[in-house]
Scaffold this motif. Structure first.
Motif, PDB file in Angstrom:
ATOM      1  N   PHE A 126       0.832  -1.197   0.000  1.00  0.00           N
ATOM      2  CA  PHE A 126       0.000   0.000   0.000  1.00  0.00           C
ATOM      3  C   PHE A 126       0.870   1.252   0.000  1.00  0.00           C
ATOM      4  O   PHE A 126       1.831   1.355   0.761  1.00  0.00           O
ATOM      5  CB  PHE A 126      -0.903  -0.017   1.237  1.00  0.00           C
ATOM      6  CG  PHE A 126      -1.832   1.165   1.340  1.00  0.00           C
ATOM      7  CD1 PHE A 126      -2.696   1.492   0.298  1.00  0.00           C
ATOM      8  CD2 PHE A 126      -1.866   1.950   2.483  1.00  0.00           C
ATOM      9  CE1 PHE A 126      -3.564   2.574   0.389  1.00  0.00           C
ATOM     10  CE2 PHE A 126      -2.733   3.022   2.593  1.00  0.00           C
ATOM     11  CZ  PHE A 126      -3.578   3.331   1.534  1.00  0.00           C
ATOM     12  N   GLU A 127       0.539   2.190  -0.903  1.00  0.00           N
ATOM     13  CA  GLU A 127       1.248   3.466  -1.012  1.00  0.00           C
ATOM     14  C   GLU A 127       2.756   3.283  -1.196  1.00  0.00           C
ATOM     15  O   GLU A 127       3.565   3.971  -0.600  1.00  0.00           O
ATOM     16  CB  GLU A 127       0.959   4.341   0.209  1.00  0.00           C
ATOM     17  CG  GLU A 127      -0.500   4.786   0.296  1.00  0.00           C
ATOM     18  CD  GLU A 127      -0.753   5.788   1.403  1.00  0.00           C
ATOM     19  OE1 GLU A 127       0.013   5.773   2.395  1.00  0.00           O
ATOM     20  OE2 GLU A 127      -1.704   6.574   1.289  1.00  0.00           O
ATOM     21  N   GLN A 128       3.115   2.316  -2.032  1.00  0.00           N
ATOM     22  CA  GLN A 128       4.514   2.066  -2.383  1.00  0.00           C
ATOM     23  C   GLN A 128       4.646   2.126  -3.903  1.00  0.00           C
ATOM     24  O   GLN A 128       3.670   1.908  -4.628  1.00  0.00           O
ATOM     25  CB  GLN A 128       4.968   0.690  -1.884  1.00  0.00           C
ATOM     26  CG  GLN A 128       4.860   0.490  -0.380  1.00  0.00           C
ATOM     27  CD  GLN A 128       5.948   1.222   0.370  1.00  0.00           C
ATOM     28  OE1 GLN A 128       7.096   1.259  -0.067  1.00  0.00           O
ATOM     29  NE2 GLN A 128       5.602   1.785   1.512  1.00  0.00           N
ATOM     30  N   GLU A 129       5.854   2.395  -4.370  1.00  0.00           N
ATOM     31  CA  GLU A 129       6.112   2.412  -5.810  1.00  0.00           C
ATOM     32  C   GLU A 129       7.272   1.479  -6.130  1.00  0.00           C
ATOM     33  O   GLU A 129       8.270   1.439  -5.405  1.00  0.00           O
ATOM     34  CB  GLU A 129       6.445   3.836  -6.281  1.00  0.00           C
ATOM     35  CG  GLU A 129       5.271   4.804  -6.181  1.00  0.00           C
ATOM     36  CD  GLU A 129       5.601   6.171  -6.756  1.00  0.00           C
ATOM     37  OE1 GLU A 129       6.747   6.347  -7.245  1.00  0.00           O
ATOM     38  OE2 GLU A 129       4.723   7.056  -6.723  1.00  0.00           O
ATOM     39  N   PHE A 130       7.114   0.720  -7.209  1.00  0.00           N
ATOM     40  CA  PHE A 130       8.147  -0.211  -7.647  1.00  0.00           C
ATOM     41  C   PHE A 130       8.311  -0.096  -9.157  1.00  0.00           C
ATOM     42  O   PHE A 130       7.370   0.292  -9.864  1.00  0.00           O
ATOM     43  CB  PHE A 130       7.766  -1.660  -7.285  1.00  0.00           C
ATOM     44  CG  PHE A 130       7.501  -1.880  -5.828  1.00  0.00           C
ATOM     45  CD1 PHE A 130       8.547  -2.045  -4.931  1.00  0.00           C
ATOM     46  CD2 PHE A 130       6.201  -1.925  -5.343  1.00  0.00           C
ATOM     47  CE1 PHE A 130       8.309  -2.247  -3.591  1.00  0.00           C
ATOM     48  CE2 PHE A 130       5.940  -2.133  -4.005  1.00  0.00           C
ATOM     49  CZ  PHE A 130       7.007  -2.290  -3.118  1.00  0.00           C
ATOM     50  N   GLU A 131       9.482  -0.458  -9.632  1.00  0.00           N
ATOM     51  CA  GLU A 131       9.730  -0.440 -11.069  1.00  0.00           C
ATOM     52  C   GLU A 131       9.273  -1.758 -11.689  1.00  0.00           C
ATOM     53  O   GLU A 131       9.262  -2.804 -11.040  1.00  0.00           O
ATOM     54  CB  GLU A 131      11.228  -0.213 -11.344  1.00  0.00           C
ATOM     55  CG  GLU A 131      11.732   1.159 -10.896  1.00  0.00           C
ATOM     56  CD  GLU A 131      13.201   1.358 -11.233  1.00  0.00           C
ATOM     57  OE1 GLU A 131      13.830   0.410 -11.749  1.00  0.00           O
ATOM     58  OE2 GLU A 131      13.711   2.455 -10.966  1.00  0.00           O
ATOM     59  N   ASN A 132       8.919  -1.671 -12.961  1.00  0.00           N
ATOM     60  CA  ASN A 132       8.567  -2.844 -13.762  1.00  0.00           C
ATOM     61  C   ASN A 132       7.357  -3.601 -13.222  1.00  0.00           C
ATOM     62  O   ASN A 132       7.290  -4.834 -13.320  1.00  0.00           O
ATOM     63  CB  ASN A 132       9.776  -3.794 -13.869  1.00  0.00           C
ATOM     64  CG  ASN A 132      10.992  -3.114 -14.458  1.00  0.00           C
ATOM     65  OD1 ASN A 132      10.885  -2.393 -15.447  1.00  0.00           O
ATOM     66  ND2 ASN A 132      12.150  -3.330 -13.844  1.00  0.00           N
TER      67      ASN A 132
END
Length: 206
Positions: free
Chosen positions: A168-174
């Motif tokens: 939740f409320e995190q950002e990741f690549e790909n």
């Protein structure tokens, strides 16, 4: 169990994942225990159609214990409770493994042949940071100190044809985000005018 996901919502959500062609999915809604039940039931279904090795990588053992108790369907709770101690469990022709965000727990999964890897669920808690460094005795090298950001995820993305990250409320690549319409957006919490701190982990009340 009170508050379990309805069979209809669970079926429709798993069906959405089955029909989704995105290889690396991010479930970023606020209902952690609900999302885990959906993701796990999808992986369980996939394991019967595409046998192989499936990994559950949960941030730490405390979160794994919460998921085993509070996931939103009885089948998921029962399976995870059985998996907690051995961290390796056979289901049909597939094998399920449990590890955590510390590479010291990857002894069961690090040597699995890539052709056997079929899918993974990665679960990030909302109340702590990923890949926490652990204090070591003087003179010992911290094996976590030089790892890249999000290593707990990227190592699986490199070898897995399918990953589902719950955070939740995190950002990741790909990764590509996917939402389920029956989960409504969270509303601000208020109790008789009292201001609630942002660091409260509301997922534990799912």
């Amino acid at each position: 169990m009170k508050g379990d996901i309805s069979k209809e919502d669970l079926y429709e959500s798993v069906k959405t994942l089955v029909e989704c062609e995105i290889p690396h999915i991010h479930l970023n809604q606020h209902k952690l225990f609900t999302l885990f039940s959906i993701a796990f039931q999808y992986i369980l279904f996939q394991s019967t159609k595409n046998p192989g090795a499936y990994i559950l990588r949960i941030e730490d053992s405390q979160l794994a214990d919460k998921l085993a108790k509070k996931s939103k369907d009885p089948s998921t709770r029962k399976f995870l409770q059985s998996l907690l101690v051995p961290r390796k469990l056979k289901y049909g022709k597939s094998m399920f493994f449990l590890d955590f965000f510390h590479i010291g727990s990857w002894n069961l999964t690090k040597d699995i042949k890539s052709e056997k890897l079929k899918g993974a669920i990665i679960v990030k808690n909302t109340s702590s940071k990923p890949m926490e460094f652990i204090d070591t005795e003087e003179g010992e090298e911290d094996i976590m100190a030089n790892l890249p950001k999000d290593y707990f995820l990227t190592t699986l993305q490199e070898n897995m044809p399918k990953t589902i990250t719950i955070a939740f409320e995190q950002e990741f690549e790909n990764v590509e985000s996917l939402s389920f319409p029956f989960i409504k957006k969270s509303k601000p919490q208020s109790i008789s005018g009292v201001t609630i701190g942002k660091d409260i982990d509301w997922d534990t009340f799912d």
